[in-house]
Design an enzyme around this catalytic site. Structure first.
Site, PDB file in Angstrom:
ATOM      1  N   LYS A  17       0.859  -1.201   0.000  1.00  0.00           N
ATOM      2  CA  LYS A  17       0.000   0.000   0.000  1.00  0.00           C
ATOM      3  C   LYS A  17       0.885   1.238   0.000  1.00  0.00           C
ATOM      4  O   LYS A  17       2.064   1.189   0.391  1.00  0.00           O
ATOM      5  CB  LYS A  17      -0.928   0.032   1.219  1.00  0.00           C
ATOM      6  CG  LYS A  17      -0.258  -0.034   2.608  1.00  0.00           C
ATOM      7  CD  LYS A  17       0.315   1.264   3.135  1.00  0.00           C
ATOM      8  CE  LYS A  17       0.956   1.103   4.516  1.00  0.00           C
ATOM      9  NZ  LYS A  17       1.828   2.209   4.917  1.00  0.00           N
ATOM     10  N   PRO A 111       9.570  -4.764  -0.390  1.00  0.00           N
ATOM     11  CA  PRO A 111      10.661  -4.446   0.542  1.00  0.00           C
ATOM     12  C   PRO A 111      10.124  -4.257   1.959  1.00  0.00           C
ATOM     13  O   PRO A 111       9.047  -3.681   2.152  1.00  0.00           O
ATOM     14  CB  PRO A 111      11.227  -3.134  -0.019  1.00  0.00           C
ATOM     15  CG  PRO A 111      10.840  -3.134  -1.460  1.00  0.00           C
ATOM     16  CD  PRO A 111       9.520  -3.835  -1.530  1.00  0.00           C
ATOM     17  N   ALA A 114       9.687  -0.514   4.955  1.00  0.00           N
ATOM     18  CA  ALA A 114       9.798   0.551   3.957  1.00  0.00           C
ATOM     19  C   ALA A 114       8.559   1.446   3.928  1.00  0.00           C
ATOM     20  O   ALA A 114       8.439   2.306   3.067  1.00  0.00           O
ATOM     21  CB  ALA A 114      10.010  -0.076   2.576  1.00  0.00           C
ATOM     22  N   GLY A 115       7.618   1.203   4.832  1.00  0.00           N
ATOM     23  CA  GLY A 115       6.379   1.990   4.834  1.00  0.00           C
ATOM     24  C   GLY A 115       5.369   1.512   3.813  1.00  0.00           C
ATOM     25  O   GLY A 115       4.370   2.187   3.550  1.00  0.00           O
ATOM     26  N   GLY A 117       3.874  -1.527   4.044  1.00  0.00           N
ATOM     27  CA  GLY A 117       2.892  -2.397   4.701  1.00  0.00           C
ATOM     28  C   GLY A 117       2.986  -3.864   4.327  1.00  0.00           C
ATOM     29  O   GLY A 117       2.010  -4.600   4.462  1.00  0.00           O
ATOM     30  N   GLY A 118       4.149  -4.311   3.881  1.00  0.00           N
ATOM     31  CA  GLY A 118       4.264  -5.689   3.387  1.00  0.00           C
ATOM     32  C   GLY A 118       3.884  -6.750   4.409  1.00  0.00           C
ATOM     33  O   GLY A 118       3.111  -7.666   4.106  1.00  0.00           O
ATOM     34  N   SER A 120       2.074  -6.439   7.119  1.00  0.00           N
ATOM     35  CA  SER A 120       0.645  -6.316   7.444  1.00  0.00           C
ATOM     36  C   SER A 120      -0.202  -6.919   6.327  1.00  0.00           C
ATOM     37  O   SER A 120      -1.230  -7.549   6.577  1.00  0.00           O
ATOM     38  CB  SER A 120       0.266  -4.844   7.602  1.00  0.00           C
ATOM     39  OG  SER A 120       1.087  -4.217   8.539  1.00  0.00           O
ATOM     40  N   SER A 121       0.243  -6.725   5.092  1.00  0.00           N
ATOM     41  CA  SER A 121      -0.516  -7.262   3.965  1.00  0.00           C
ATOM     42  C   SER A 121      -0.478  -8.793   3.963  1.00  0.00           C
ATOM     43  O   SER A 121      -1.484  -9.454   3.692  1.00  0.00           O
ATOM     44  CB  SER A 121       0.052  -6.729   2.647  1.00  0.00           C
ATOM     45  OG  SER A 121      -0.743  -7.154   1.570  1.00  0.00           O
ATOM     46  N   ASP A 153      -1.948  -1.556  10.688  1.00  0.00           N
ATOM     47  CA  ASP A 153      -2.317  -1.509   9.265  1.00  0.00           C
ATOM     48  C   ASP A 153      -3.076  -2.758   8.815  1.00  0.00           C
ATOM     49  O   ASP A 153      -3.573  -2.798   7.684  1.00  0.00           O
ATOM     50  CB  ASP A 153      -1.057  -1.398   8.388  1.00  0.00           C
ATOM     51  CG  ASP A 153      -0.463   0.005   8.410  1.00  0.00           C
ATOM     52  OD1 ASP A 153      -1.161   0.944   8.846  1.00  0.00           O
ATOM     53  OD2 ASP A 153       0.702   0.154   7.991  1.00  0.00           O
TER      54      ASP A 153
HETATM   55  P1  ATP Z   1       4.020  -0.344   7.965  1.00  0.00           P
HETATM   56  O1  ATP Z   1       3.993   0.515   6.758  1.00  0.00           O
HETATM   57  O2  ATP Z   1       2.839  -1.263   8.097  1.00  0.00           O
HETATM   58  O3  ATP Z   1       4.344   0.376   9.217  1.00  0.00           O
HETATM   59  P2  ATP Z   1       6.443  -1.444   6.941  1.00  0.00           P
HETATM   60  O4  ATP Z   1       6.007  -1.610   5.542  1.00  0.00           O
HETATM   61  O5  ATP Z   1       7.350  -0.290   7.239  1.00  0.00           O
HETATM   62  O6  ATP Z   1       5.182  -1.391   7.856  1.00  0.00           O
HETATM   63  P3  ATP Z   1       6.918  -4.260   7.084  1.00  0.00           P
HETATM   64  O7  ATP Z   1       7.432  -4.543   5.724  1.00  0.00           O
HETATM   65  O8  ATP Z   1       5.554  -4.706   7.368  1.00  0.00           O
HETATM   66  O9  ATP Z   1       7.128  -2.731   7.442  1.00  0.00           O
HETATM   67  O10 ATP Z   1       7.970  -4.905   8.124  1.00  0.00           O
HETATM   68  C1  ATP Z   1       8.304  -4.359   9.371  1.00  0.00           C
HETATM   69  C2  ATP Z   1       9.100  -5.415  10.146  1.00  0.00           C
HETATM   70  O11 ATP Z   1       8.224  -6.507  10.454  1.00  0.00           O
HETATM   71  C3  ATP Z   1      10.256  -6.013   9.347  1.00  0.00           C
HETATM   72  O12 ATP Z   1      11.468  -5.364   9.615  1.00  0.00           O
HETATM   73  C4  ATP Z   1      10.302  -7.467   9.812  1.00  0.00           C
HETATM   74  O13 ATP Z   1      11.279  -7.670  10.793  1.00  0.00           O
HETATM   75  C5  ATP Z   1       8.935  -7.735  10.460  1.00  0.00           C
HETATM   76  N1  ATP Z   1       8.085  -8.715   9.721  1.00  0.00           N
HETATM   77  C6  ATP Z   1       7.371  -9.708  10.262  1.00  0.00           C
HETATM   78  N2  ATP Z   1       6.690 -10.387   9.348  1.00  0.00           N
HETATM   79  C7  ATP Z   1       6.965  -9.831   8.159  1.00  0.00           C
HETATM   80  C8  ATP Z   1       6.540 -10.100   6.825  1.00  0.00           C
HETATM   81  N3  ATP Z   1       5.691 -11.098   6.528  1.00  0.00           N
HETATM   82  N4  ATP Z   1       7.000  -9.294   5.862  1.00  0.00           N
HETATM   83  C9  ATP Z   1       7.841  -8.261   6.152  1.00  0.00           C
HETATM   84  N5  ATP Z   1       8.285  -7.990   7.380  1.00  0.00           N
HETATM   85  C10 ATP Z   1       7.844  -8.751   8.395  1.00  0.00           C
END
Ligand code: ATP
Length: 315
Positions: A17, A111, A114-115, A117-118, A120-121, A153
């Site tokens: 997202k 990635p 990175a913000g 939401g991977g 969470s997705s 998220d």
């Molecule tokens: P958001 O935007 O929701 O705040 P984000 O995109 O910055 O999150 P994510 O990619 O969701 O961050 O990952 C944050 C941390 O969660 C990662 O550094 C990792 O250690 C942990 N994590 C646990 N499960 C997963 C997963 N399935 N995919 C990615 N990271 C995961």
């Protein structure tokens, strides 16, 4: 998602997202931040496959790390029960009182940290799959509760489509008819932990940022009204929609965020935003061709990455 009554396995995409703006409206007594954000899925997906197996209570994860857009392996994604996909399956089994086992195959492309939401997705995709495989076991309220306990998220990813997200993330109101946007996603190659960015906001921003509840929908309506106006007018409307209150905190922790934002503007973007807590930025371009040309002008160094993307709509 059509599923026959005997189905024991489902594969589905887990989209990244972006946040088209993010306002921080305040802090709850328990430290959680109240936000307002227009969240939109984009065409960058992890792949999630969920199977029910006869191994009561077990959750197994097979993780395949593909290369991210810069060609780096996604190394900081946990492969054990801490993975948000595994935690989602565990929470579903426990709350629904099921004695199934769950096997998850997860191909990571988004990635991490990175913000985008991977994680969470992935959790949302597992919950959607389990709802389809074991329909009616949890009410919508129970699903929102378990998803929120995994991450703020995750409720959005129970049905990923453009939505106004408020509260700490639990209030998700679908928004129809958003124009499709051509984007360049760009990241300076540094991870930013969401908690660290909110921590920096706590110190920096409350004195600087006036909470502006309702400003997201006002900005969206101005943008819609300006649809056939000139570049400068649309650009101004889009900039006001994309205001992300966390950006000063992210720039403080990661100065390349500011440099990359300026590069995207110089590359011809109508407006530039930051997704979530960063460090991924996105430029909105007139069309895919302009986005590709803009991407070609970016200097991403050796660790940064960039790619062309598009928002996904209601379907
Ligand atoms: P958001 O935007 O929701 O705040 P984000 O995109 O910055 O999150 P994510 O990619 O969701 O961050 O990952 C944050 C941390 O969660 C990662 O550094 C990792 O250690 C942990 N994590 C646990 N499960 C997963 C997963 N399935 N995919 C990615 N990271 C995961």
């Amino acid at each position: 998602m059509a599923v026959s009554s005997e189905a024991t396995k489902i594969a589905l995409p887990a989209p990244a997202k972006i946040n088209l703006g993010l306002r921080v409206l305040g802090t709850r007594a328990d430290g959680y931040h109240l936000i307002e954000s227009l969240m939109v899925p984009v065409d960058l997906h992890d792949e999630v496959e969920v199977a029910l197996v006869k191994a009561p209570g077990q959750v197994r994860l097979a993780l395949e790390l593909s290369l991210d857009a810069a060609g780096h392996t996604l190394s900081d994604v946990p492969a054990d029960e801490e993975n948000l996909a595994s935690r989602a399956a565990r929470a579903f089994l426990d709350r629904a009182g099921l004695d199934d086992g769950v096997e998850i195959r997860l191909v990571k492309r988004i990635p991490a940290a990175a913000g985008l939401g991977g994680g969470s997705s992935d959790a949302g995709a597992v919950l959607r799959a389990l709802c389809a495989l074991r329909p009616g076991r949890l009410t919508p309220l129970e699903l929102t509760q378990i998803s929120l306990a995994i991450g703020a998220d995750v409720p959005f990813f129970l049905a990923p489509r453009p939505a106004l997200v408020t509260g700490i993330g639990e209030q998700v109101k679908p928004i129809g008819g958003l124009p499709a946007l051509s984007l360049v996603l760009a990241n300076p190659g540094e991870s930013l932990a969401t908690a660290a960015v909110y921590g920096a906001w706590d110190v920096l921003a409350p004195a600087l940022t006036k909470p502006q509840a309702g400003s997201t929908m006002r900005a969206l309506s101005d943008l819609r009204a300006a649809e056939s106006s000139d570049f400068a007018t649309r650009s101004r409307c889009l900039e006001s929609l994309l205001r992300n209150d966390l950006e000063p905190a992210a720039r403080r922790l990661c100065p390349p965020v500011g440099q990359l934002s300026r590069q995207l503007a110089q590359a011809g973007a109508l407006a530039v935003g930051m997704s979530g807590s960063g460090a991924t930025l996105f430029g909105v371009f007139e069309d895919r061709q302009a986005a590709e040309a803009g991407l070609g002008t970016l200097d991403l160094g050796t660790s940064g990455w960039g790619r062309v993307a598009a928002t996904e709509g209601d379907g």
